[in-house]
Design a protein around this motif. Structure first.
Motif, PDB file in Angstrom:
ATOM      1  N   THR A  70       0.842  -1.207   0.000  1.00 25.80           N
ATOM      2  CA  THR A  70       0.000   0.000   0.000  1.00 25.80           C
ATOM      3  C   THR A  70       0.868   1.244   0.000  1.00 25.80           C
ATOM      4  OG1 THR A  70      -1.723  -1.198   1.194  1.00 25.80           O
ATOM      5  CG2 THR A  70      -1.846   1.210   1.239  1.00 25.80           C
ATOM      6  N   GLN A  71       1.935   1.229   0.808  1.00 25.18           N
ATOM      7  CA  GLN A  71       2.830   2.387   0.852  1.00 25.18           C
ATOM      8  C   GLN A  71       3.466   2.627  -0.511  1.00 25.18           C
ATOM      9  OE1 GLN A  71       5.459   2.866   4.207  1.00 25.18           O
ATOM     10  NE2 GLN A  71       7.052   3.781   2.929  1.00 25.18           N
ATOM     11  N   TYR A  74       0.964   4.282  -2.778  1.00 22.78           N
ATOM     12  CA  TYR A  74       0.756   5.661  -2.331  1.00 22.78           C
ATOM     13  C   TYR A  74       1.915   6.552  -2.779  1.00 22.78           C
ATOM     14  CZ  TYR A  74       0.776   9.559   1.024  1.00 22.78           C
ATOM     15  OH  TYR A  74       0.829  10.797   1.602  1.00 22.78           O
ATOM     16  N   GLY A  97       0.395  11.983   4.950  1.00 28.52           N
ATOM     17  CA  GLY A  97      -0.846  11.420   4.412  1.00 28.52           C
ATOM     18  C   GLY A  97      -1.765  10.918   5.508  1.00 28.52           C
ATOM     19  N   VAL A 140      -4.445  10.408  -1.101  1.00 27.46           N
ATOM     20  CA  VAL A 140      -4.506  10.043   0.320  1.00 27.46           C
ATOM     21  C   VAL A 140      -5.762   9.230   0.605  1.00 27.46           C
ATOM     22  CG1 VAL A 140      -4.814  11.000   2.650  1.00 27.46           C
ATOM     23  CG2 VAL A 140      -3.055  11.939   1.148  1.00 27.46           C
ATOM     24  N   HIS A 143      -5.503   5.637  -0.986  1.00 28.28           N
ATOM     25  CA  HIS A 143      -4.512   4.668  -0.497  1.00 28.28           C
ATOM     26  C   HIS A 143      -4.378   4.571   1.012  1.00 28.28           C
ATOM     27  CE1 HIS A 143      -3.125   3.886  -4.553  1.00 28.28           C
ATOM     28  NE2 HIS A 143      -3.114   5.195  -4.759  1.00 28.28           N
ATOM     29  N   LEU A 144      -4.697   5.625   1.770  1.00 31.17           N
ATOM     30  CA  LEU A 144      -4.405   5.594   3.196  1.00 31.17           C
ATOM     31  C   LEU A 144      -5.615   5.649   4.110  1.00 31.17           C
ATOM     32  CD1 LEU A 144      -1.283   7.931   3.417  1.00 31.17           C
ATOM     33  CD2 LEU A 144      -1.357   5.449   3.178  1.00 31.17           C
TER      34      LEU A 144
END
Length: 148
Positions: A70-71, A74, A97, A140, A143-144
């Motif tokens: 995921t990082q 992002y 983020g 953001v 993804h976060l």
């Protein structure tokens, strides 16, 4: 008394108090006979509790750190907006983020405020434009931020 004398006298009193509290005239071998045995310890005696900061962050809308995949997605998406947003400092970009997720959570009905705070947060050596900020918010949220 002048200031130096007062400080020296105070330091001497503290040192003397410390020495008398630590010292003993008794033989240490006789002390061990008279002192109680230490309490037994067990693994169940001290349960591990979750960090209160983690739960406070979750209540504030700040998600946990993302997994590596995921990082990576992002960071790629932020670099597509502008490579200056990451600038080789991925941990800082992730932290910003995650904090932005908290801002979105805190001001769900004030998009202008979210944009303003996000623009300030991601501006560094170069100023982030409003258009870039809108793209950052999309990245953001994609993804976060936890899905709500």
């Amino acid at each position: 008394m002048n200031r130096r004398t007062t400080i020296a006298l105070f330091a001497a009193v503290i040192a003397a108090a410390g020495l008398t509290a630590c010292g003993s005239d008794k033989d240490s071998s006789t002390d061990s006979k008279n002192s109680p045995a230490p309490a037994p310890t067990t693994a169940a005696a001290a349960p591990v509790t979750p960090a209160p900061l983690a739960s406070a962050a979750a209540r504030a809308g700040i998600p946990p750190k993302p997994d590596a995949a995921t990082q990576a997605m992002y960071i790629r998406a932020l670099n597509a907006v502008s490579p200056a947003l990451v600038g080789g400092k991925e941990d800082r970009a992730v932290s910003r983020g995650r904090d932005t997720c908290g801002t979105i959570h805190s001001f769900p009905t004030d998009h202008g405020k979210v944009v303003s705070i996000t623009q300030q947060r991601f501006s560094g050596a170069t100023q982030v434009t409003t258009e870039q900020t809108e793209k950052i918010l999309t990245v953001v949220q994609t993804h976060l931020c936890p899905k709500s």
